[in-house]
Write a protein that holds these residues in place. Structure first.
Motif, PDB file in Angstrom:
ATOM      1  N   LEU A 254       1.270  -1.261  -0.077  1.00 18.55           N
ATOM      2  CA  LEU A 254      -0.199   0.037   0.132  1.00 18.55           C
ATOM      3  C   LEU A 254       0.662   1.611  -0.377  1.00 18.55           C
ATOM      4  O   LEU A 254       0.708   2.159  -0.729  1.00 18.55           O
ATOM      5  CB  LEU A 254      -0.601   0.225   0.962  1.00 18.55           C
ATOM      6  N   TYR A 255       1.916   1.177   1.121  1.00 15.71           N
ATOM      7  CA  TYR A 255       2.769   2.446   0.794  1.00 15.71           C
ATOM      8  C   TYR A 255       4.159   2.103   1.045  1.00 15.71           C
ATOM      9  O   TYR A 255       5.061   1.069   1.039  1.00 15.71           O
ATOM     10  CB  TYR A 255       2.659   2.995   2.271  1.00 15.71           C
ATOM     11  N   ARG A 256       4.562   2.734  -0.265  1.00 16.92           N
ATOM     12  CA  ARG A 256       5.869   3.361  -0.323  1.00 16.92           C
ATOM     13  C   ARG A 256       7.027   3.146   0.902  1.00 16.92           C
ATOM     14  O   ARG A 256       6.947   3.444   1.730  1.00 16.92           O
ATOM     15  CB  ARG A 256       6.920   3.821  -1.548  1.00 16.92           C
ATOM     16  N   LYS A 257       8.310   1.831   0.852  1.00 15.85           N
ATOM     17  CA  LYS A 257       9.680   2.615   1.811  1.00 15.85           C
ATOM     18  C   LYS A 257       9.583   3.837   2.195  1.00 15.85           C
ATOM     19  O   LYS A 257       9.571   4.918   1.247  1.00 15.85           O
ATOM     20  CB  LYS A 257      10.769   1.878   1.773  1.00 15.85           C
ATOM     21  N   GLY A 258       9.688   4.274   3.241  1.00 13.88           N
ATOM     22  CA  GLY A 258       9.864   5.539   3.599  1.00 13.88           C
ATOM     23  C   GLY A 258       8.660   6.707   3.854  1.00 13.88           C
ATOM     24  O   GLY A 258       8.721   7.768   4.021  1.00 13.88           O
ATOM     25  N   GLY A 272      -3.337  -0.611   6.895  1.00 13.85           N
ATOM     26  CA  GLY A 272      -1.493  -0.567   6.286  1.00 13.85           C
ATOM     27  C   GLY A 272      -0.862  -1.470   5.357  1.00 13.85           C
ATOM     28  O   GLY A 272      -0.035  -1.333   4.741  1.00 13.85           O
ATOM     29  N   PHE A 273      -2.106  -2.641   5.013  1.00 13.16           N
ATOM     30  CA  PHE A 273      -1.573  -3.073   4.225  1.00 13.16           C
ATOM     31  C   PHE A 273      -2.972  -4.252   3.107  1.00 13.16           C
ATOM     32  O   PHE A 273      -3.697  -4.779   4.097  1.00 13.16           O
ATOM     33  CB  PHE A 273      -0.644  -4.833   4.973  1.00 13.16           C
ATOM     34  N   SER A 274      -2.557  -4.144   2.150  1.00 13.18           N
ATOM     35  CA  SER A 274      -3.860  -4.870   1.313  1.00 13.18           C
ATOM     36  C   SER A 274      -4.351  -6.113   1.988  1.00 13.18           C
ATOM     37  O   SER A 274      -3.699  -7.165   1.121  1.00 13.18           O
ATOM     38  CB  SER A 274      -3.654  -4.765  -0.502  1.00 13.18           C
ATOM     39  N   THR A 275      -5.334  -6.685   2.084  1.00 10.33           N
ATOM     40  CA  THR A 275      -5.666  -7.534   2.883  1.00 10.33           C
ATOM     41  C   THR A 275      -7.257  -7.596   3.071  1.00 10.33           C
ATOM     42  O   THR A 275      -7.458  -6.321   3.268  1.00 10.33           O
ATOM     43  CB  THR A 275      -5.145  -8.144   3.756  1.00 10.33           C
ATOM     44  N   GLU A 276      -7.898  -8.402   3.166  1.00 10.35           N
ATOM     45  CA  GLU A 276      -9.759  -8.355   4.076  1.00 10.35           C
ATOM     46  C   GLU A 276      -9.882  -8.370   4.892  1.00 10.35           C
ATOM     47  O   GLU A 276     -10.269  -7.631   6.155  1.00 10.35           O
ATOM     48  CB  GLU A 276      -9.961 -10.065   3.205  1.00 10.35           C
ATOM     49  N   CYS A 277      -8.754  -8.610   6.144  1.00  9.95           N
ATOM     50  CA  CYS A 277      -8.389  -8.499   7.416  1.00  9.95           C
ATOM     51  C   CYS A 277      -8.411  -7.306   8.385  1.00  9.95           C
ATOM     52  O   CYS A 277      -7.764  -6.486   7.125  1.00  9.95           O
ATOM     53  CB  CYS A 277      -6.863  -9.271   7.475  1.00  9.95           C
ATOM     54  N   PRO A 278      -9.249  -7.075   9.476  1.00  9.44           N
ATOM     55  CA  PRO A 278      -9.596  -8.131  10.094  1.00  9.44           C
ATOM     56  C   PRO A 278     -10.956  -8.712  10.085  1.00  9.44           C
ATOM     57  O   PRO A 278     -11.576  -9.028  10.579  1.00  9.44           O
ATOM     58  CB  PRO A 278      -9.585  -6.919  11.213  1.00  9.44           C
ATOM     59  N   GLY A 279     -11.382  -8.474   8.478  1.00  9.47           N
ATOM     60  CA  GLY A 279     -13.061  -8.427   8.131  1.00  9.47           C
ATOM     61  C   GLY A 279     -13.258  -7.882   8.464  1.00  9.47           C
ATOM     62  O   GLY A 279     -13.070  -6.795   8.718  1.00  9.47           O
ATOM     63  N   LEU A 280     -14.796  -7.480   8.068  1.00 11.63           N
ATOM     64  CA  LEU A 280     -15.458  -6.560   7.587  1.00 11.63           C
ATOM     65  C   LEU A 280     -15.715  -6.475   8.254  1.00 11.63           C
ATOM     66  O   LEU A 280     -16.507  -4.859   9.092  1.00 11.63           O
ATOM     67  CB  LEU A 280     -15.987  -6.392   6.238  1.00 11.63           C
ATOM     68  N   GLN A 281     -16.490  -7.197   9.167  1.00 12.24           N
ATOM     69  CA  GLN A 281     -17.684  -7.261  10.303  1.00 12.24           C
ATOM     70  C   GLN A 281     -16.510  -6.652  11.605  1.00 12.24           C
ATOM     71  O   GLN A 281     -17.177  -5.611  12.549  1.00 12.24           O
ATOM     72  CB  GLN A 281     -17.950  -8.129  10.392  1.00 12.24           C
ATOM     73  N   LEU A 282     -15.502  -7.164  11.977  1.00 13.12           N
ATOM     74  CA  LEU A 282     -14.517  -6.637  12.897  1.00 13.12           C
ATOM     75  C   LEU A 282     -14.581  -5.160  12.072  1.00 13.12           C
ATOM     76  O   LEU A 282     -13.936  -4.212  13.369  1.00 13.12           O
ATOM     77  CB  LEU A 282     -13.417  -7.913  13.092  1.00 13.12           C
ATOM     78  N   TYR A 283     -14.027  -4.977  11.184  1.00 15.18           N
ATOM     79  CA  TYR A 283     -13.287  -3.664  11.209  1.00 15.18           C
ATOM     80  C   TYR A 283     -14.207  -2.637  11.316  1.00 15.18           C
ATOM     81  O   TYR A 283     -14.006  -1.107  11.782  1.00 15.18           O
ATOM     82  CB  TYR A 283     -12.961  -3.513   9.630  1.00 15.18           C
ATOM     83  N   ARG A 284     -16.024  -2.873  11.272  1.00 12.48           N
ATOM     84  CA  ARG A 284     -16.815  -1.546  10.821  1.00 12.48           C
ATOM     85  C   ARG A 284     -16.750  -1.866  12.766  1.00 12.48           C
ATOM     86  O   ARG A 284     -17.234  -0.358  12.885  1.00 12.48           O
ATOM     87  CB  ARG A 284     -17.970  -2.515  10.394  1.00 12.48           C
ATOM     88  N   LYS A 285     -16.250  -2.228  13.600  1.00 10.77           N
ATOM     89  CA  LYS A 285     -16.860  -2.176  14.627  1.00 10.77           C
ATOM     90  C   LYS A 285     -15.403  -0.946  15.893  1.00 10.77           C
ATOM     91  O   LYS A 285     -15.544  -0.823  16.785  1.00 10.77           O
ATOM     92  CB  LYS A 285     -16.750  -3.732  15.703  1.00 10.77           C
ATOM     93  N   LEU A 286     -14.173  -1.185  14.703  1.00 12.17           N
ATOM     94  CA  LEU A 286     -13.116  -0.086  15.321  1.00 12.17           C
ATOM     95  C   LEU A 286     -13.233   0.676  15.788  1.00 12.17           C
ATOM     96  O   LEU A 286     -12.598   1.536  16.766  1.00 12.17           O
ATOM     97  CB  LEU A 286     -12.109   0.141  14.357  1.00 12.17           C
ATOM     98  N   GLY A 287     -14.078   1.549  15.081  1.00 13.12           N
ATOM     99  CA  GLY A 287     -14.847   3.353  15.727  1.00 13.12           C
ATOM    100  C   GLY A 287     -15.373   2.850  17.467  1.00 13.12           C
ATOM    101  O   GLY A 287     -14.723   3.963  18.109  1.00 13.12           O
ATOM    102  N   SER A 288     -15.776   1.839  17.046  1.00 12.30           N
ATOM    103  CA  SER A 288     -16.605   1.777  18.094  1.00 12.30           C
ATOM    104  C   SER A 288     -15.751   1.600  19.997  1.00 12.30           C
ATOM    105  O   SER A 288     -15.605   1.534  20.450  1.00 12.30           O
ATOM    106  CB  SER A 288     -17.438   0.969  18.807  1.00 12.30           C
TER     107      SER A 288
END
Length: 299
Positions: A254-258, A272-288
């Motif tokens: 996703l981002y070049r070095k430096g 920070g990295f192109s991936t499905e992790c941590p899963g959409l349902q968990l990702y949606r709860k990070l604001g909470s």
């Protein structure tokens, strides 16, 4: 193992429950060629080896030697502990009003049955913990909480024995019942360098919630545990869970070095990295999780 010697699992290390799979993570870490993994004899009991003692000693500032768990503390006790652990590094304002959540109960590596002969003996640290990256393990969510230590041992074996990393990649793991587990060795209160988010392992920590959360919603207990853990650990380093921070990319997809990247103090792996992790349902709860963690800190 890294030297080609087969590393057999101890008797207590059961395989992953049937049908579970592991998240494919790419932290950009491999064990140095001049360091090898100690192999346990098949079926051998795990005595207090030098590595086991060392893995416990690094937690001596928060727990008794060889403890199976680090007990929870109340707010006042946690604030006193903060002054003991990091008092010389705190500003006058932080000493007067330390924003830190009460320390949660943490199951140690001894508590979940880590074979300390597998990992590298040395501990590697970064300078501070500015951010937390949340993951899921993609091991399925149908495990029982009694199975959680076995699932963690399976992940540990995969990371170290199969992939050749120096230790389990995550700094902490959380199960769906809200139990928090020590991950990579080096001390739960210390800035241990993990292997969880390629390009952003420096000055961060990785928290893996056991399970798959693409379509399954994480439990309230797991989310509360993530909030409690981040409120405490980020609080040790003066980080606001609701805030933003800058991390310098070590290079990734996703981002070049430096590149200096602005991120949420509590981010998902995919930030920070192109991936499905941590899963959409968990990702949606990070604001909470951010809001709850900040509240635990007294913000």
């Amino acid at each position: 193992a890294a030297d080609g010697t087969p590393a057999a699992a101890p008797a207590a290390a059961a395989p992953l429950p049937t049908g579970l799979r592991l998240e494919l993570v790419d932290p950009g870490e491999a064990a140095p060629q001049d360091e090898t993994l100690g192999a346990a004899r098949p079926g051998a009991l795990q005595p207090e080896t030098a590595d086991a003692v060392a893995g416990s000693t690094v937690n001596a500032d928060v727990a008794a030697l060889s403890a199976a768990e680090i007990p929870a503390l109340g707010r006042a006790e946690t604030e006193r502990e903060l002054l003991t652990l990091r008092g010389s590094e705190l500003t006058a304002a932080q000493k007067a009003k330390p924003y830190i959540g009460p320390r949660p109960r943490i199951v140690t590596r001894r508590g979940w049955g880590a074979n300390e002969r597998w990992r590298e003996s040395r501990f590697v640290y970064t300078s501070k913990v500015k951010a937390a990256f949340v993951h899921h393990t993609a091991t399925g969510s149908k495990y029982t909480c009694a199975q959680a230590p076995s699932v963690i041992r399976g992940i540990y074996r995969y990371h170290v024995v199969s992939m050749g990393w120096r230790d389990i990649g995550y700094n902490f793991l959380v199960d769906k019942c809200g139990n928090i587990y020590e991950g990579r060795a080096g001390g739960v209160a210390k800035a241990v360098l993990g292997a969880h988010t390629r390009g952003f392992n420096t000055n961060s920590m990785g928290i893996a919630v056991l399970g798959s959360y693409g379509s399954t919603k994480p439990s309230k207990s797991a989310l509360k545990a993530v909030a409690r853990l981040t409120a405490w650990k980020l609080g040790l380093y003066g980080a606001n869970p609701r805030g933003k921070t800058y991390l310098t990319s070590g290079g990734g997809n996703l981002y070049r070095k430096g590149k200096n990247v602005r991120l949420n103090v509590i981010s998902g792996h995919r930030d920070g990295f192109s991936t499905e992790c941590p899963g959409l349902q968990l990702y949606r709860k990070l604001g909470s999780a951010r809001s709850t963690a900040a509240r635990y800190q007294g913000r």
